[in-house]
Design a protein around this motif. Structure first.
Motif, short mmCIF file in Angstrom:
data_model
loop_
_atom_site.label_atom_id
_atom_site.label_comp_id
_atom_site.label_asym_id
_atom_site.label_seq_id
_atom_site.Cartn_x
_atom_site.Cartn_y
_atom_site.Cartn_z
N GLN A 178 0.86 -1.18 0.00
CA GLN A 178 0.00 0.00 0.00
C GLN A 178 0.90 1.23 0.00
N LEU A 179 1.04 1.83 -1.17
CA LEU A 179 1.97 2.93 -1.30
C LEU A 179 1.42 4.20 -0.69
N GLY A 180 2.34 5.08 -0.24
CA GLY A 180 1.97 6.43 0.12
C GLY A 180 1.63 6.67 1.57
N LEU A 181 1.55 7.98 1.89
CA LEU A 181 1.31 8.43 3.27
C LEU A 181 0.29 9.55 3.39
N PRO A 182 -0.79 9.64 2.65
CA PRO A 182 -1.28 8.61 1.73
C PRO A 182 -0.66 8.63 0.34
N ILE A 183 0.08 9.70 -0.01
CA ILE A 183 0.69 9.79 -1.33
C ILE A 183 2.21 9.74 -1.16
N GLY A 184 2.89 8.98 -2.03
CA GLY A 184 4.34 8.94 -1.96
C GLY A 184 4.92 7.97 -2.97
N ARG A 185 6.23 7.77 -2.86
CA ARG A 185 6.94 6.89 -3.80
C ARG A 185 7.80 5.90 -3.00
N ILE A 186 7.71 4.65 -3.38
CA ILE A 186 8.67 3.65 -2.93
C ILE A 186 9.61 3.37 -4.09
N THR A 187 10.91 3.58 -3.86
CA THR A 187 11.91 3.31 -4.87
C THR A 187 12.58 1.98 -4.54
N VAL A 188 12.55 1.06 -5.48
CA VAL A 188 13.17 -0.25 -5.31
C VAL A 188 14.43 -0.29 -6.16
N ASN A 189 15.57 -0.25 -5.51
CA ASN A 189 16.84 -0.40 -6.22
C ASN A 189 17.15 -1.88 -6.33
N GLY A 190 16.55 -2.50 -7.33
CA GLY A 190 16.63 -3.94 -7.51
C GLY A 190 15.39 -4.40 -8.26
N SER A 191 15.01 -5.65 -8.06
CA SER A 191 13.84 -6.22 -8.73
C SER A 191 12.71 -6.40 -7.73
N PHE A 192 11.48 -6.35 -8.23
CA PHE A 192 10.30 -6.49 -7.38
C PHE A 192 9.29 -7.36 -8.11
N LEU A 216 5.58 3.36 -7.66
CA LEU A 216 6.52 2.31 -7.27
C LEU A 216 7.59 2.28 -8.35
N ALA A 217 8.76 2.84 -8.07
CA ALA A 217 9.83 2.95 -9.06
C ALA A 217 10.81 1.80 -8.87
N VAL A 218 10.95 0.97 -9.91
CA VAL A 218 11.77 -0.24 -9.83
C VAL A 218 12.92 -0.10 -10.83
N THR A 219 14.15 -0.15 -10.35
CA THR A 219 15.29 0.08 -11.23
C THR A 219 15.65 -1.14 -12.06
N ASN A 220 15.15 -2.31 -11.67
CA ASN A 220 15.45 -3.52 -12.42
C ASN A 220 14.13 -4.11 -12.94
N GLY A 221 13.95 -5.42 -12.80
CA GLY A 221 12.75 -6.05 -13.34
C GLY A 221 11.57 -6.00 -12.40
N PHE A 222 10.36 -5.90 -12.97
CA PHE A 222 9.13 -5.95 -12.20
C PHE A 222 8.30 -7.13 -12.69
N GLY A 223 7.82 -7.94 -11.74
CA GLY A 223 6.98 -9.08 -12.09
C GLY A 223 5.52 -8.73 -11.91
N ILE A 224 4.77 -8.60 -13.00
CA ILE A 224 3.36 -8.25 -12.94
C ILE A 224 2.57 -9.46 -12.44
N GLY A 225 1.65 -9.24 -11.50
CA GLY A 225 0.83 -10.32 -10.98
C GLY A 225 -0.04 -9.84 -9.84
#
Length: 368
Positions: A178-192, A216-225
């Motif tokens: 659940q992203l945000g506080l209520p609005i914000g960004r989670i940056t993932v330096n890697g895969s998610f 949700l900013a992902v610098t590598n691969g993101f697995g949709i599901g």
């Protein structure tokens, strides 16, 4: 020797490590509330606690114990595992204001009865696990904090929430993000990677990523599901053609979410970009009632059906139809909120003329 703050059902015990140069060192384990409740550890102002393993809330009777590590230079360093809620309930670790907690592995909510346990990382706080970080039951909350790991797992009964940075090779969500506080960004330096049965939630309240809508900013691969849910804040009315870059990524696997729950009264298009841009949510059309009144605007004011009738009626009795109040930018449920000229006056300086003043609305054009 081991150190236990709160054993044998003891409550209200307190350990404080305070000040630069202050150090508490233990060769085995440090537990805050091993079997007791309402016990507390406070590491602050550059204090350091060194232990082999650590924990907050051990046995099932260990309830609402708390560890707070706060301030630049403050450290709780564990050579081995750190557990928040082994079997107890409502136990928490706060890492804030530049403090750091180290461990080989970090675990939240170990046993089946370990409910409501949490790690909160705020204001530059850092949780650093050289191997795994796992939230089986409970919460991992970021508020301008960060977590480093080799592998992060959010379990089926767990939640990752907030805004901050995740640093590691791979992260797997089986539960809820659940992203945000209520609005914000989670940056993932890697895969998610979203796993079957998981959920991912965003809020839209404007056009700026990370500031007025979640990202949700992902610098590598993101697995949709799993399930994707997007909620629109009341009063925010996106227009046809507006786009929201929900998940920037370097690449993705799979093609679609198993379920999508998108804001009502709009037609949406989800674009899974193959040009390394990311997942884009686009407004394909805005659903409207009579005279072009957006149904979402009517819903924000309490109407959920019979939209055409609602648009032409005068619900508040101010002699302006609801559709007229939409274009005027007034409240159709408040008879004192009406479009009106507030002033007609003469202005002698710098040249003779008239002043007209009225209550205007954002995004409207007026001709005099």
């Amino acid at each position: 020797q081991s150190a236990v703050i709160g054993s044998d059902a003891a409550t209200g015990h307190y350990l404080r490590v305070c000040g630069a140069g202050a150090k508490f060192q233990n060769e085995t384990f440090v537990w805050i509330g091993l079997t007791g409740s309402l016990n507390r550890l406070q590491i602050e102002s550059g204090g350091r606690l060194l232990s082999q393993t650590g924990g907050v809330g051990g046995a099932g009777a260990a309830i609402s114990n708390l560890a707070v590590v706060t301030g630049a230079g403050s450290v709780w360093s564990n050579a081995g595992a750190l557990t928040i809620g082994q079997a107890g309930r409502g136990n928490a670790l706060w890492i804030q204001d530049g403090a750091r907690v180290d461990a080989e592995s970090a675990l939240v909510g170990s046993g089946t009865g370990a409910l409501g346990n949490a790690i909160y990382i705020e204001s530059g706080g850092l949780l650093q696990a050289s191997a795994t970080t796992e939230v089986r039951r409970g919460l991992l909350h970021l508020n301008a904090g960060s977590a480093q790991y080799a592998r992060l797992t959010i379990g089926t009964n767990a939640v990752l929430t907030g805004a901050g940075v995740l640093q590691g090779s791979s992260a797997y969500n089986y539960g809820s993000v659940q992203l945000g506080l209520p609005i914000g960004r989670i940056t993932v330096n890697g895969s998610f990677y979203q796993q079957p049965g998981s959920s991912l939630s965003f809020d839209l309240a404007g056009a700026e990523a990370g500031a007025s809508y979640d990202q949700l900013a992902v610098t590598n691969g993101f697995g949709i599901g799993g399930a994707l849910t997007v909620a629109r804040a009341a009063g925010f009315l996106p227009q046809e053609g507006d786009e929201f870059l929900l998940i920037p990524w370097a690449g993705h696997t799979s093609a679609s979410f198993s379920t999508t729950n998108l804001p009502a009264w709009f037609d949406w298009q989800l674009i899974n970009s193959f040009d390394k841009t990311g997942l884009v949510l686009r407004v394909a059309a805005v659903q409207t009632a009579t005279n072009g009144v957006p149904k979402a605007w009517l819903a924000d004011h309490g109407w959920t059906n019979n939209f055409d009738a609602a648009a032409t009626n005068d619900a508040d009795g101010d002699h302006a139809a609801t559709w007229q109040e939409y274009f005027a930018g007034t409240d159709p449920t408040n008879k004192n909120s009406v479009f009106q000229c507030l002033e007609i006056s003469q202005n002698p300086f710098p040249m003779l003329g008239k002043v007209l003043r009225w209550n205007s609305a954002t995004g409207r054009f007026y001709a005099v």
